[in-house]
Design a protein around this motif. Structure first.
Motif, PDB file in Angstrom:
ATOM      1  N   VAL A 141       0.823  -1.215   0.000  1.00  0.00           N
ATOM      2  CA  VAL A 141       0.000   0.000   0.000  1.00  0.00           C
ATOM      3  C   VAL A 141       0.856   1.264   0.000  1.00  0.00           C
ATOM      4  O   VAL A 141       0.310   2.373  -0.080  1.00  0.00           O
ATOM      5  CB  VAL A 141      -0.968   0.022   1.205  1.00  0.00           C
ATOM      6  N   THR A 179      -6.782   3.853  -0.488  1.00  0.00           N
ATOM      7  CA  THR A 179      -5.885   3.355   0.553  1.00  0.00           C
ATOM      8  C   THR A 179      -4.467   3.851   0.322  1.00  0.00           C
ATOM      9  O   THR A 179      -3.787   4.314   1.244  1.00  0.00           O
ATOM     10  CB  THR A 179      -5.906   1.815   0.581  1.00  0.00           C
ATOM     11  N   GLU A 189      -7.062  -4.796   2.159  1.00  0.00           N
ATOM     12  CA  GLU A 189      -6.063  -3.811   2.581  1.00  0.00           C
ATOM     13  C   GLU A 189      -6.601  -2.838   3.633  1.00  0.00           C
ATOM     14  O   GLU A 189      -5.838  -2.063   4.203  1.00  0.00           O
ATOM     15  CB  GLU A 189      -5.547  -3.034   1.366  1.00  0.00           C
ATOM     16  N   SER A 192     -10.789  -1.998   4.446  1.00  0.00           N
ATOM     17  CA  SER A 192     -12.087  -1.377   4.177  1.00  0.00           C
ATOM     18  C   SER A 192     -13.160  -2.202   4.855  1.00  0.00           C
ATOM     19  O   SER A 192     -12.949  -3.370   5.193  1.00  0.00           O
ATOM     20  CB  SER A 192     -12.357  -1.282   2.675  1.00  0.00           C
TER      21      SER A 192
END
Length: 373
Positions: A24, A303, A344, A346
Motif C-alpha cells: 500500500v 488506501t 487492505e 475497508s
C-alpha cells in the motif's frame, strides 16, 4: 491436459501477494510469480477431461488444456504460440480477467480448479522475457485503409489483426495516450502500463499508426473519416457511469464518479502534474457505493492515497462464501469474493440502498441516509 495423475499429486497453489503493509506504500503490481517449476506443477493438474468446460468458460475460447500440457512438458514457447492463437494480449487478461474459466474447470466441482489465470500470465511474461514476442508484419499489403476508433483492448486487438492481414491501420484515441480503460481505468497496482507500451512497439512494427487526441465527432469529422478510409471499426468503450440522479443531495460537493477519480491517479503515476481539481482521499473518510471491481479499484487507490477510513456499500445481500457448486457448475457462481484491495483496509456493508446524501452549510457531503434490505 497435463499429467494424468497431476490433480491427485499436486494441490492448487495461487500466486502470493506482497504483504499489505508493503504494497500500500507504492503503485506497482504486487502479485508474486510462482516461478517456472511451480507453474509446471500447476499445469500438470489439468485433467484429461472428456469435455474441457474451461473452453466455454473463457470468453475468448482459449485452448487451455493445450497450453497447460505444453507448459507441463516445458515447451513454453509453443505454449505462447498456442495462447496467442486466441488471445492477442494475454498479459492483460492474465492480470485483470476474473477467470470464469477456473469456475468452469472440472476440478472446481471440488472447489480447487486449475490455476489457469496464473499459468496464462506466466506464459506470456516468460515470452516477453525471452524475446519470443516478435512483430508479425503482413507478407503482402492490400492497399486498404482502416480506421479503428477507440484504443482499449478491443480496438488494439482489431488494429493488430487488421494490420497483420495487410491493411493500413490507424488506431484513434481521444485521450493523450493509447490504451483506453486499460491505461486510465485500471489502477497501476493491478496492471502496470509498460505492458501496453511494449505491445504498442510490436504493433507499430507491424504497421499500425497511432493517433491520440482524436475525438471522432468532436475534432475529427465523421464524414471526412469515412471518406478517407475503406472501413471504420467502432471500438469505443462504455464510459457513461450509472448515476444516482434524483437522489436528494446528489449535487453536493465531494460526490464523484469512479471514472473521474481513477484516471487522475493513473495520470499522476505516469508523470503528469496533479490537476487543480484533484480528487484526493488523503486523510478522508470515504464511502464507496458499489461492491464490484470498480468499487474495489477505488478502495485500493484511496488506501494508497492515505484515506482514514473506507466503507463500501453493496446493494445486494452478502453471498455465501462456499456455495453449493453442484447447483451452478460450470457456470459463474455467486459467491463471496474479497478482493485484494478490500483486504487492505475497508469495511463492507451489504443490502444497503442510498436514499439521500446529507451535507453541511458549505454544501459538502458529510453523510448519507441508507436503507437496508
Amino acid at each position: 491436459m497435463g499429467k494424468v495423475t497431476g490433480f491427485l499429486e499436486f494441490g492448487r497453489s495461487e500466486r502470493p501477494y506482497r504483504p499489505i503493509g508493503e504494497r500500500v506504500r507504492h503503485w506497482q503490481e504486487f502479485v508474486v510469480p510462482l516461478g517456472d517449476e511451480a507453474t509446471r506443477k500447476q499445469a500438470a493438474r489439468c485433467m484429461d477431461c472428456g469435455i474441457p468446460f474451461c473452453h466455454n468458460g473463457c470468453p475468448v475460447n482459449n485452448q487451455i488444456p493445450d497450453w497447460n500440457d505444453l507448459v507441463y512438458r516445458d515447451d513454453w514457447r509453443e505454449a505462447l504460440v498456442n495462447l496467442h492463437s486466441t488471445n492477442n494480449f494475454p498479459e492483460f487478461t492474465g492480470r485483470i480477467c476474473p477467470a470464469p474459466c477456473e469456475e468452469a474447470c472440472v476440478l472446481n466441482i471440488n472447489d480447487d480448479p486449475v490455476t489457469i489465470k496464473t499459468i496464462e500470465c506466466a506464459i506470456v511474461d516468460k515470452g516477453f522475457e525471452e524475446g519470443w514476442v516478435l512483430p508479425q508484419p503482413a507478407a503482402a499489403r492490400t492497399a486498404k485503409r482502416v480506421a479503428v476508433v477507440g484504443s482499449g483492448p478491443a480496438g488494439m486487438a482489431a488494429a493488430q489483426q487488421l494490420a497483420r492481414a495487410g491493411h493500413d491501420v490507424v488506431l484513434m484515441e481521444k485521450e493523450d495516450r493509447i490504451g483506453g480503460l486499460l491505461r486510465y481505468g485500471i489502477p497501476d497496482f493491478k496492471m502496470e502500463k509498460h505492458l501496453i507500451d511494449q505491445r504498442m512497439e510490436q504493433m507499430a512494427a507491424e504497421g499500425v499508426t497511432f493517433r491520440t487526441g482524436a475525438h471522432v465527432g468532436v475534432n475529427v469529422d465523421v464524414e471526412e473519416l469515412l471518406a478517407a478510409h475503406d472501413a471504420v471499426v467502432l471500438a469505443g468503450g462504455a464510459e457513461a457511469p450509472r448515476d444516482l440522479a434524483g437522489t436528494p443531495g446528489r449535487d453536493l460537493d465531494g460526490i464523484h464518479f469512479a471514472m473521474d477519480f481513477l484516471p487522475q491517479q493513473n495520470r499522476i503515476n505516469a508523470g503528469d502534474p496533479a490537476p487543480a481539481d484533484r480528487i484526493d482521499a488523503t486523510g478522508r473518510k470515504l464511502v464507496v457505493i458499489g461492491g464490484g471491481d470498480t468499487g474495489s479499484d477505488c478502495i485500493g487507490t484511496s488506501t494508497r492515497q492515505g484515506a482514514e477510513r473506507i466503507v463500501q456499500l453493496e446493494i445486494f445481500d452478502e453471498p455465501e462464501e462456499n456455495p453449493d457448486l453442484s447447483l451452478v457448475w460450470p457456470y459463474w457462481p455467486r459467491r463471496l469474493r474479497i478482493s485484494s484491495s478490500q483486504k487492505e483496509g475497508s469495511e463492507q456493508r451489504y443490502e444497503i440502498e442510498t436514499m439521500a446524501f446529507l451535507g453541511d452549510a458549505a454544501g459538502r457531503v458529510r453523510a448519507l441516509a441508507p436503507r437496508r434490505g
